[in-house]
Design an enzyme around this catalytic site. Structure first.
Site, mmCIF file in Angstrom:
data_model
loop_
_atom_site.group_PDB
_atom_site.id
_atom_site.type_symbol
_atom_site.label_atom_id
_atom_site.label_comp_id
_atom_site.label_asym_id
_atom_site.label_seq_id
_atom_site.Cartn_x
_atom_site.Cartn_y
_atom_site.Cartn_z
ATOM 1 N N SER A 178 0.338 -1.067 0.298
ATOM 2 C CA SER A 178 -0.022 -0.074 -0.344
ATOM 3 C C SER A 178 0.902 0.993 0.099
ATOM 4 O O SER A 178 0.318 2.362 -0.780
ATOM 5 C CB SER A 178 -0.770 -0.073 0.618
ATOM 6 O OG SER A 178 -0.571 -0.163 2.559
ATOM 7 N N HIS A 206 -5.056 -2.834 -3.232
ATOM 8 C CA HIS A 206 -4.734 -2.328 -4.337
ATOM 9 C C HIS A 206 -4.306 -2.649 -5.703
ATOM 10 O O HIS A 206 -4.300 -2.141 -6.220
ATOM 11 C CB HIS A 206 -3.324 -1.054 -3.518
ATOM 12 C CG HIS A 206 -3.222 -0.707 -2.327
ATOM 13 N ND1 HIS A 206 -3.704 0.323 -2.059
ATOM 14 C CD2 HIS A 206 -3.889 -0.750 -1.149
ATOM 15 C CE1 HIS A 206 -3.859 1.308 -1.147
ATOM 16 N NE2 HIS A 206 -3.865 -0.073 -0.873
ATOM 17 N N LYS A 238 -11.468 0.750 -2.075
ATOM 18 C CA LYS A 238 -10.194 1.686 -3.229
ATOM 19 C C LYS A 238 -10.873 1.605 -4.143
ATOM 20 O O LYS A 238 -12.254 2.678 -4.710
ATOM 21 C CB LYS A 238 -9.409 0.875 -2.739
ATOM 22 C CG LYS A 238 -8.875 1.271 -1.831
ATOM 23 C CD LYS A 238 -7.649 0.559 -0.972
ATOM 24 C CE LYS A 238 -7.777 1.209 0.594
ATOM 25 N NZ LYS A 238 -7.006 0.555 1.732
#
Ligand SMILES: *Cc1c(COP(=O)(O)O)cnc(C)c1O
Length: 384
Positions: A178, A206, A238
């Protein structure tokens, strides 16, 4: 609170430039954000596919709020699990090529709940040193023995596995790290897990949405199935632009989590509207491949420009492009200077990253324009 000495400790954080404060955002997330009437180019969010403020996603949210109301009313195992939660889980299983998926309220809770459900006192957990805090905390509350290896050092992991006499071993790693943006060598991790009879868990917070043809993440990109990576975790807040997270794997894994994961059982289910919105963003993520193409082009543009400026980049092909500056002072000063150019980037300090590796965490979104990247590059000139 005087007897606890909190004020003195807070002063200490201020002196070390470690004090953290929140900026109040006025309006939606996106390539731009407003703070106190000023518009900033936003290079600090994880809304990689620009879905957090997408009209279709918003519409689905509103329609579901009309149908289901706002609150879910209770935990999943009582009466909080709606048709929207159920449908999203089925779609996530299909999307990731796993038998089943289970939605959690946050990624933090998914990691804590999953690890603590699977290992305990007589077991052992192995983790990369740069893993996300929630994986680390999950190992800590599980009570298992806990070994950490230097970032990406799979030789060291091999030694630790060979030394272990624990019957149940769990290897857990970020897929895309990250704060660095680089990818774990999951092919090798999968083969080491198989050889050592360990369980492998990958946190692809991610990678999901960003990597792979359909946005299925790092495991889609590498072609790794449920056999090779039995526990996949990813977040919805995200790339998918909403909130929450999920664990995907086989039926026995998911049923075990439903019986045992305390962060699943003892919490109110997410609003159905969030689930309905995610179902739409999941569809857009798969269908609108231009989002990943645009993102890749912007990242390439940035890396070319940054190299010309002589900035030191990390070997990352993901939207996370950090510039390591190496001290609290340097990183706070750089972020302040960028802010004067109306640019927002994350200034990342200890304990999020190791001391001496303080950095600007620059992130890209499919919503950015080439002009915004040029503007960022010109503001970065002379830094680092
Ligand atoms: C953001 C993140 C989490 C936590 O997810 P939330 O839904 O924000 O709680 C877990 N793991 C990684 C690698 C993350 O980046």
């Amino acid at each position: 609170m005087a007897p606890w000495g909190l004020s003195g400790q807070l002063d200490g954080l201020r002196q070390q430039q470690l004090y953290r404060s929140r900026q109040v955002i006025d309006g939606p997330q996106g390539a731009h954000v407003n703070i106190a009437g000023t518009q900033f180019d936003n290079f600090s969010s994880n809304d990689y596919l620009a879905l957090a403020n997408n009209p279709e996603v918003i519409k689905a949210f509103k329609q579901a709020a009309d149908k289901y109301g706002v609150g879910s009313g209770s935990a999943h195992l009582i009466c909080g699990h709606s048709a929207e939660h159920h449908a999203l889980e089925e779609e996530l299983a299909e999307f990731t090529g796993r038998s089943r998926a289970l939605v959690f309220s946050t990624g933090y809770m998914a990691n804590m709940g999953a690890i603590a459900s699977l290992v305990g006192k007589n077991d052992e957990v192995f983790q990369d040193k740069l893993n996300h805090a929630s994986l680390i905390d999950g190992a800590l509350i599980s009570g298992a023995k806990f070994k950490r290896y230097p970032h990406g050092d799979l030789k060291r992991l091999g030694q630790l596995l060979a030394q272990s006499s624990s019957k149940k071993k769990l290897i857990a790693s970020d897929g895309v790290f990250s704060m660095d943006g680089d990818e774990a060598n999951v092919v090798e991790l999968a083969s080491m897990a198989q050889q050592s009879k360990s369980l492998l868990m990958i946190d692809d917070a991610h990678g999901i949405g960003v990597l792979g043809q359909r946005g299925g993440g790092l495991l889609e990109k590498l072609g790794l199935d449920q056999q090779q990576v039995p526990i996949l975790m990813a977040t919805l807040g995200k790339s998918l632009g909403t909130a929450g997270a999920f664990i995907a794997g086989d039926d026995a894994l998911i049923e075990t989590l439903i019986q045992r994961a305390r962060s699943y059982i003892f919490t109110t289910a997410m609003p159905s509207a969030t689930m309905a919105a995610t179902r739409v963003s999941l569809r857009l993520c798969q269908q609108e491949t231009w989002r990943r193409e645009k993102l890749a082009a912007l990242i390439a543009q940035f890396r070319r420009g940054a190299e010309q400026l002589g900035l030191q980049l990390i070997a990352s092909t993901t939207p996370i492009q950090p510039i390591v500056l190496g001290s609290n002072q340097a990183v706070m000063l750089a972020a302040e200077r960028l802010k004067k150019h109306n640019i927002l980037v994350g200034a990342i300090r200890h304990p999020t990253v190791a001391k001496g590796s303080e950095r600007l965490r620059i992130t890209f979104s499919a919503g950015h324009t080439e002009e915004q990247v040029d503007h960022l590059l010109s503001a970065l000139e002379g830094m680092g």
